[in-house]
Enzyme design. Structure first.
Site, short mmCIF file in Angstrom:
data_model
loop_
_atom_site.label_atom_id
_atom_site.label_comp_id
_atom_site.label_asym_id
_atom_site.label_seq_id
_atom_site.Cartn_x
_atom_site.Cartn_y
_atom_site.Cartn_z
N THR A 65 -4.69 2.26 -5.53
CA THR A 65 -5.83 2.68 -4.72
C THR A 65 -5.46 3.65 -3.60
O THR A 65 -6.34 4.15 -2.90
CB THR A 65 -6.50 1.46 -4.06
OG1 THR A 65 -5.53 0.79 -3.24
CG2 THR A 65 -7.03 0.50 -5.11
N LYS A 66 -4.17 3.93 -3.42
CA LYS A 66 -3.75 4.70 -2.26
C LYS A 66 -3.98 6.21 -2.47
O LYS A 66 -4.23 6.68 -3.57
CB LYS A 66 -2.27 4.44 -1.97
CG LYS A 66 -1.98 2.99 -1.59
CD LYS A 66 -2.76 2.57 -0.36
CE LYS A 66 -2.33 1.22 0.19
NZ LYS A 66 -2.74 0.08 -0.64
N ASN A 67 -3.87 6.97 -1.37
CA ASN A 67 -4.12 8.41 -1.41
C ASN A 67 -3.18 9.13 -2.38
O ASN A 67 -3.54 10.13 -2.99
CB ASN A 67 -3.96 9.02 -0.01
CG ASN A 67 -5.00 8.49 0.96
OD1 ASN A 67 -5.51 7.39 0.81
ND2 ASN A 67 -5.32 9.28 1.96
#
Length: 267
Positions: A65-67
């Site tokens: 889910t991270k950038n």
């Protein structure tokens, strides 16, 4: 251990001042924070090591889910000496990794010099991360555009409070945490989320305070009001969708749904 929550950097000058005064090590939790900046310096870049300054490390997450994602895993940055030691700890305590053993310049011989862990990233994950890194600036342009549209849409709405980006930082905008002003609403946070769900908008809450979870609640006897600020903010937080696959129409759908719920249940 400063936590750059939601991708917004902490007030690091003040924290470093305390650390220097009391001879403390600084370990930054930057799981949300690639590529945030604090006063022009990217989070994770070590300070200049002057007199009286102890070392520091910064930990990033590359969860799905991270950038920037490698599906799982992360990154540690800091002084070279500390990073070299961390590499050994992360790979069974071995003083040579596979590349140093099996490449043309390597040697088959290695030694286990510490009781280490199995925490190394796979080569496949690293390859994915390198490709993501090349695209990161473009990713952030889109994230900031979505945030700008949210902020503009909710700026005059008394029932909600938009997240802040201080003038001296550049947030990574990992999460768009909208706060409900519950005194302007006839429903609570849980009902607000259900109303958005009924409008086909998925939201979440970041995060449930640690002292509310059963292990910590039961072991230490914590009550909700023992940490009143965390409990108060938890009761009014929702995280709106913020990801690169959102179209302009998707963003408008979120905005329209939030404003519709506010109009229906506003005081």
């Amino acid at each position: 251990m400063p936590v750059h929550l939601y991708g917004h950097p902490c007030e690091m000058d003040a924290l470093h001042g305390l650390a220097d005064k009391h001879n403390l090590f600084v370990l930054e939790d930057a799981a949300h924070s690639l590529p945030a900046r604090y006063k022009g310096r990217m989070v994770g870049v070590p300070r200049d090591q002057g007199a009286g300054v102890r070392g520091q490390l910064t930990a990033f997450s590359f969860y799905a889910t991270k950038n920037l994602t490698t599906a799982e895993g992360g990154m540690l940055t800091g002084e070279q000496e500390l990073i070299d030691r961390a590499r050994i700890w992360s790979l069974h305590g071995m003083n040579r990794d596979a590349y140093k053993r099996y490449s043309a310049e390597g040697s088959w011989y290695y030694e286990v010099i510490l009781p280490g862990f199995k925490c190394n990233m796979t080569d496949i994950q690293a390859a994915l991360g390198l490709q993501q890194l090349r695209k990161l600036d473009g990713f952030q342009v889109r994230r900031r555009e979505i945030v700008r549209r949210y902020n503009a849409a909710f700026a005059t709405c008394d029932a909600v409070q938009t997240p802040v980006e201080r003038p001296d930082v550049a947030s990574a905008w990992h999460i768009y945490a909208l706060r409900l002003n519950l005194d302007h609403l006839a429903i609570d946070r849980a009902r607000f989320i259900e109303e958005l769900k009924a409008r086909n908008i998925g939201t979440s809450v970041h995060f449930i305070p640690i002292h509310l979870h059963p292990y910590y609640r039961d072991k230490y006897g914590y009550k909700p009001d023992d940490f009143p600020v965390a409990f108060r903010e938890y009761q009014r937080l929702i995280s709106l969708p913020l990801n690169l696959r959102m179209s302009d129409r998707d963003v408008e759908d979120v905005i329209e749904a939030v404003l519709d719920v506010v109009k229906l249940y506003g005081r």
